[in-house]
Write a protein that holds these residues in place. Structure first.
Motif, PDB file in Angstrom:
ATOM      1  N   PHE A   1     -45.187-107.730  32.117  1.00  0.00           N
ATOM      2  CA  PHE A   1     -44.866-106.394  32.511  1.00  0.00           C
ATOM      3  C   PHE A   1     -43.572-106.028  32.112  1.00  0.00           C
ATOM      4  N   ASP A   2     -43.688-104.414  31.742  1.00  0.00           N
ATOM      5  CA  ASP A   2     -42.288-103.659  31.452  1.00  0.00           C
ATOM      6  C   ASP A   2     -41.130-103.906  32.307  1.00  0.00           C
ATOM      7  N   ASN A   3     -40.051-104.634  31.882  1.00  0.00           N
ATOM      8  CA  ASN A   3     -38.935-104.805  33.082  1.00  0.00           C
ATOM      9  C   ASN A   3     -37.942-103.712  32.757  1.00  0.00           C
ATOM     10  N   SER A   4     -38.221-102.963  31.636  1.00  0.00           N
ATOM     11  CA  SER A   4     -36.961-101.998  31.551  1.00  0.00           C
ATOM     12  C   SER A   4     -36.763-101.044  32.411  1.00  0.00           C
ATOM     13  N   LEU A   5     -35.442-100.595  32.698  1.00  0.00           N
ATOM     14  CA  LEU A   5     -35.287 -99.506  33.593  1.00  0.00           C
ATOM     15  C   LEU A   5     -35.979 -98.359  33.476  1.00  0.00           C
ATOM     16  N   GLU A   6     -36.287 -97.634  32.353  1.00  0.00           N
ATOM     17  CA  GLU A   6     -37.136 -96.685  31.849  1.00  0.00           C
ATOM     18  C   GLU A   6     -38.671 -96.720  32.798  1.00  0.00           C
ATOM     19  N   ALA A   7     -39.198 -97.797  32.520  1.00  0.00           N
ATOM     20  CA  ALA A   7     -40.366 -98.203  32.992  1.00  0.00           C
ATOM     21  C   ALA A   7     -40.569 -98.225  34.508  1.00  0.00           C
ATOM     22  N   LEU A   8     -39.387 -98.791  35.052  1.00  0.00           N
ATOM     23  CA  LEU A   8     -39.180 -98.807  36.634  1.00  0.00           C
ATOM     24  C   LEU A   8     -39.152 -97.406  37.269  1.00  0.00           C
TER      25      LEU A   8
ATOM     26  N   LEU B   1     -31.264-104.957  39.168  1.00  0.00           N
ATOM     27  CA  LEU B   1     -29.795-105.201  38.672  1.00  0.00           C
ATOM     28  C   LEU B   1     -29.182-106.397  38.926  1.00  0.00           C
ATOM     29  N   TRP B   2     -29.499-107.361  39.678  1.00  0.00           N
ATOM     30  CA  TRP B   2     -28.884-108.566  40.198  1.00  0.00           C
ATOM     31  C   TRP B   2     -29.699-109.540  40.417  1.00  0.00           C
ATOM     32  N   MET B   3     -30.986-109.659  40.472  1.00  0.00           N
ATOM     33  CA  MET B   3     -31.903-110.794  40.718  1.00  0.00           C
ATOM     34  C   MET B   3     -31.894-111.846  39.649  1.00  0.00           C
ATOM     35  N   VAL B   4     -30.936-112.931  40.114  1.00  0.00           N
ATOM     36  CA  VAL B   4     -30.912-114.209  39.276  1.00  0.00           C
ATOM     37  C   VAL B   4     -31.258-115.286  40.326  1.00  0.00           C
ATOM     38  N   SER B   5     -32.492-115.569  40.330  1.00  0.00           N
ATOM     39  CA  SER B   5     -32.805-116.238  41.157  1.00  0.00           C
ATOM     40  C   SER B   5     -33.821-117.698  40.801  1.00  0.00           C
ATOM     41  N   GLN B   6     -33.521-118.733  41.421  1.00  0.00           N
ATOM     42  CA  GLN B   6     -34.215-119.930  41.407  1.00  0.00           C
ATOM     43  C   GLN B   6     -35.486-120.077  42.185  1.00  0.00           C
ATOM     44  N   PHE B   7     -35.682-119.100  42.682  1.00  0.00           N
ATOM     45  CA  PHE B   7     -37.077-119.061  43.708  1.00  0.00           C
ATOM     46  C   PHE B   7     -38.098-118.341  43.016  1.00  0.00           C
ATOM     47  N   VAL B   8     -39.296-117.915  43.756  1.00  0.00           N
ATOM     48  CA  VAL B   8     -40.502-117.465  43.190  1.00  0.00           C
ATOM     49  C   VAL B   8     -39.947-115.748  42.692  1.00  0.00           C
ATOM     50  N   ASN B   9     -38.907-115.304  43.186  1.00  0.00           N
ATOM     51  CA  ASN B   9     -38.781-114.099  42.663  1.00  0.00           C
ATOM     52  C   ASN B   9     -37.818-113.865  41.392  1.00  0.00           C
TER      53      ASN B   9
ATOM     54  N   ILE C   1     -31.110-109.697  30.581  1.00  0.00           N
ATOM     55  CA  ILE C   1     -29.741-109.598  30.548  1.00  0.00           C
ATOM     56  C   ILE C   1     -29.037-108.575  30.313  1.00  0.00           C
ATOM     57  N   ALA C   2     -29.793-107.372  29.802  1.00  0.00           N
ATOM     58  CA  ALA C   2     -29.312-105.979  29.540  1.00  0.00           C
ATOM     59  C   ALA C   2     -29.159-105.456  30.897  1.00  0.00           C
ATOM     60  N   ASN C   3     -30.112-105.533  31.853  1.00  0.00           N
ATOM     61  CA  ASN C   3     -30.192-105.242  33.127  1.00  0.00           C
ATOM     62  C   ASN C   3     -29.215-105.627  34.150  1.00  0.00           C
TER      63      ASN C   3
ATOM     64  N   PHE D   1     -33.998-118.589  25.880  1.00  0.00           N
ATOM     65  CA  PHE D   1     -33.683-119.378  26.813  1.00  0.00           C
ATOM     66  C   PHE D   1     -31.998-119.714  27.050  1.00  0.00           C
ATOM     67  N   ARG D   2     -31.703-120.098  25.808  1.00  0.00           N
ATOM     68  CA  ARG D   2     -30.070-120.315  25.587  1.00  0.00           C
ATOM     69  C   ARG D   2     -29.281-119.215  25.673  1.00  0.00           C
ATOM     70  N   ARG D   3     -29.984-117.951  25.131  1.00  0.00           N
ATOM     71  CA  ARG D   3     -29.396-116.855  25.413  1.00  0.00           C
ATOM     72  C   ARG D   3     -28.972-116.296  26.862  1.00  0.00           C
ATOM     73  N   TYR D   4     -30.099-116.667  27.607  1.00  0.00           N
ATOM     74  CA  TYR D   4     -30.083-116.076  28.951  1.00  0.00           C
ATOM     75  C   TYR D   4     -29.055-117.240  29.784  1.00  0.00           C
ATOM     76  N   ARG D   5     -29.046-118.422  29.338  1.00  0.00           N
ATOM     77  CA  ARG D   5     -28.213-119.561  30.028  1.00  0.00           C
ATOM     78  C   ARG D   5     -26.888-119.374  29.631  1.00  0.00           C
ATOM     79  N   ASP D   6     -26.621-118.899  28.195  1.00  0.00           N
ATOM     80  CA  ASP D   6     -25.148-118.521  27.780  1.00  0.00           C
ATOM     81  C   ASP D   6     -24.477-117.433  28.547  1.00  0.00           C
ATOM     82  N   PHE D   7     -25.381-116.286  28.598  1.00  0.00           N
ATOM     83  CA  PHE D   7     -25.081-115.158  29.240  1.00  0.00           C
ATOM     84  C   PHE D   7     -24.433-115.603  30.756  1.00  0.00           C
TER      85      PHE D   7
END
Length: 583
Positions: free
Chosen positions: A66-73, A124-132, A171-173, A237-243
């Motif tokens: 799915f398109d997770n861009s803010l424009e698509a939202l 804009l803020w969902m960094v989750s270890q859960f199903v979301n 990351i951008a969001n 994954f590394r980029r996301y982790r490092d960010f």
């Protein structure tokens, strides 16, 4: 607990072909509801193409994320607005088809709930270890990605080649969120960093993200997919982790309450309404939880005196949590204990339900990268019959888990809980597809919690130890009303929430900590279980009073299940009307 995207379980395929006609006496409103529901399903499926894979629907492609861009939202928000405006013009009292009345209620609930929670700005803020969390959703999607044919292999490569771009958009969001004052709690961010470290370090063949290659033995495909994961996905994954590690943590909020995000208080009450389909304030939910805890503690005390020779319920719960005689000896023993409970439930179900699903369900432990933070989780079967329902059981450090809880959990997740309800909804072709593929937590989780007590009526529990586990499980959901509202609306700390749950349940300390971390990152969702269950139980009690000796438990269950996951308020009205007519 059910896996879902944004708490709506939804899918459509060839909607007009599988939707029943309104019938010869249909009103104009019936036709409008059907057309609107058809359009909504198609639009939603276009937005979330991954759901076609989750439900294994024939004829759907499996080549896009799915398109997770803010424009698509924003485009999706515009679509929702237009659909809701049209839905509001329909007078529900003019709908003649009972099935379409349920369809209309589901449609309005889905649209209104989604619109109300826009204030949260979860994107804009969902960094989750859960199903979301995206890594949780996509790791499962990878394991069920179709392979085995040339076309399936092409679609697999197309879909998962888009994952690095998807991660970069996340990351951008998140950066945009920080600039606007939105952030996830630092504790949850650290859990996700740990998950990413595990994924990065996992050997290719053992990673869920290499599952298509492992399952399809075609050498050319294996080579191409392995290269995709190794050279593109793992670096993402590394980029996301490092960010997260180097940039995001500095701006992450250390306060757990969502009320510390912009418009957070409004977000929280909208989330309660969204997940439960029941309008209630945070304080009302908190007070209800305290009331239920008192009632359940008294029930536990009865069993404590009868079978454990004590009146001290908190001390007994601690004993059941720590005394080796009440703990499992291994992962295998815990899983076997749950499988035996499932077997008894399947055998007994025909005596209590006229409607039963054909799909089977299996029990499996979590993949390694999730097992430390994974609660028990149900995933629905494939509609085409290619895959059974799956109960991911929490078997991490099973030697620390009490024997008192797994039976009620098995009944909740499988029969007569989630698997029976969700599989039956998928198989009910008599209803509009909306009722088969959209769910709200108040109904679905409320139903599963209702069936934990129903299992005692069905004589499924092995002993008073397991019945105490069932009451502890009920208290666990009541404690969620107290703790979730405490965290997000009343200023509770993470430790305060953990201590409260340990005092009222048999759950292990590690499991409770994992649960509290879940509530922190998924505001309001945990309240839906007890809120929904109490309303279902109230509807049944009302029917029993109205019908007396004529009350038929099979008929009640069939009426409660036949339309899919309707809003709880609609179910209450429906059952009351059924009771009156059945006299």
């Amino acid at each position: 607990m059910i896996r879902r995207r944004a708490s709506l379980v939804l899918l459509s395929v060839f909607v007009s072909a599988c939707t029943p006609s309104p019938g010869p006496r249909a009103s104009a409103s019936d036709g409008l509801v059907k057309a609107l529901a058809d359009e909504y399903l198609e639009s939603y499926f276009d937005r979330y193409p991954d759901q076609g894979t989750v439900y294994g629907v024939p004829g759907r492609r499996h080549d896009q994320l799915f398109d997770n861009s803010l424009e698509a939202l924003q485009e999706w928000k515009n679509k929702e607005n237009a659909l809701l405006l049209r839905a509001a013009r329909i007078n529900p009292t003019t709908i003649t088809s009972p099935s379409l009345r349920a369809t209309y209620a589901i449609l309005r609930e889905a649209l209104e709930g989604s619109v109300a929670t826009r204030v949260c700005r979860n994107e804009l803020w969902m960094v989750s270890q859960f199903v979301n969390g995206w890594q949780i959703q996509d790791s499962y999607l990878m394991t069920i990605q179709p392979v085995g044919t040339d076309e399936a292999r092409r679609q697999a490569l197309a879909r998962w080649s888009a994952l690095p771009r998807y991660i970069d958009t996340e990351i951008a969001n998140l950066r945009e969120g920080l600039s606007l004052g939105y952030s996830a709690p630092g504790g949850n961010v650290r859990i996700v960093i740990d998950q990413m470290n595990t994924l990065i370090a996992t050997p290719l063949a053992d990673s869920p993200f290499d599952s298509p290659s492992v399952r399809d033995k075609t050498p050319e495909f294996q080579k191409a997919f392995d290269a995709l994961v190794r050279d593109q996905i793992v670096p993402a994954f590394r980029r996301y982790r490092d960010f997260l590690q180097n940039e995001y943590l500095k701006g992450a909020r250390e306060v757990t309450a969502v009320s510390f995000n912009p418009s957070g208080a409004s977000c929280y009450e909208a989330s309660i309404r969204y997940h439960s389909s029941i309008p209630a304030t945070a304080q009302q939910v908190h007070d209800l939880g305290l009331q239920q805890i008192d009632l359940l503690t008294k029930e536990m005390q009865t069993i404590a005196e009868r079978s454990f020779q004590t009146k001290d319920v908190p001390a007994l719960l601690q004993r059941l949590r720590t005394d080796p005689q009440y703990l499992f000896k291994s992962r295998a023993e815990l899983i076997a204990y749950s499988q035996a409970a499932l077997g008894r439930a399947k055998t007994a179900a025909p005596q209590w339900f006229g409607l039963l699903p054909k799909a089977d369900v299996v029990i499996e432990p979590y993949p390694a990268f999730r097992e430390k933070s994974g609660p028990n989780e149900y995933n629905p079967p494939a509609e085409d019959g290619s895959r059974p329902g799956l109960f991911y059981i929490s078997a991490y450090e099973a030697e620390k888990k009490s024997r008192s809880g797994p039976e009620s959990t098995a009944f909740h997740e499988t029969f007569p809980g989630h698997h029976l309800q969700l599989s039956l909804a998928l198989e009910r072709k008599e209803s509009h597809p909306l009722g088969r593929y959209i769910g709200n937590n108040g109904y679905q989780e409320g139903w599963a919690l209702y069936t934990e007590r129903l299992a005692d009526e069905m004589k499924l529990y092995s002993s008073d130890l397991d019945r105490l586990g069932m009451l502890s499980s009920q208290a666990f959901r009541a404690a969620r009303l107290v703790v979730d509202t405490g965290i997000h609306a009343l200023g509770w700390s993470r430790q305060q929430a953990i201590d409260y749950m340990l005092a009222h349940t048999t759950e292990s300390r590690d499991d409770v900590a994992s649960e509290v971390d879940r509530y922190i990152i998924y505001p309001g969702q945990a309240t839906s279980y007890m809120l929904g269950m109490l309303e279902i139980r109230k509807a049944r009690d009302g029917a029993e009073r109205a019908l007396g000796a004529k009350f038929d438990i099979k008929a009640f269950h069939d009426r409660a299940l036949e339309d899919g996951a309707v809003p709880i308020t609609f179910l209450s009205t429906k059952i009351a009307k059924w009771s009156a007519e059945s006299k």
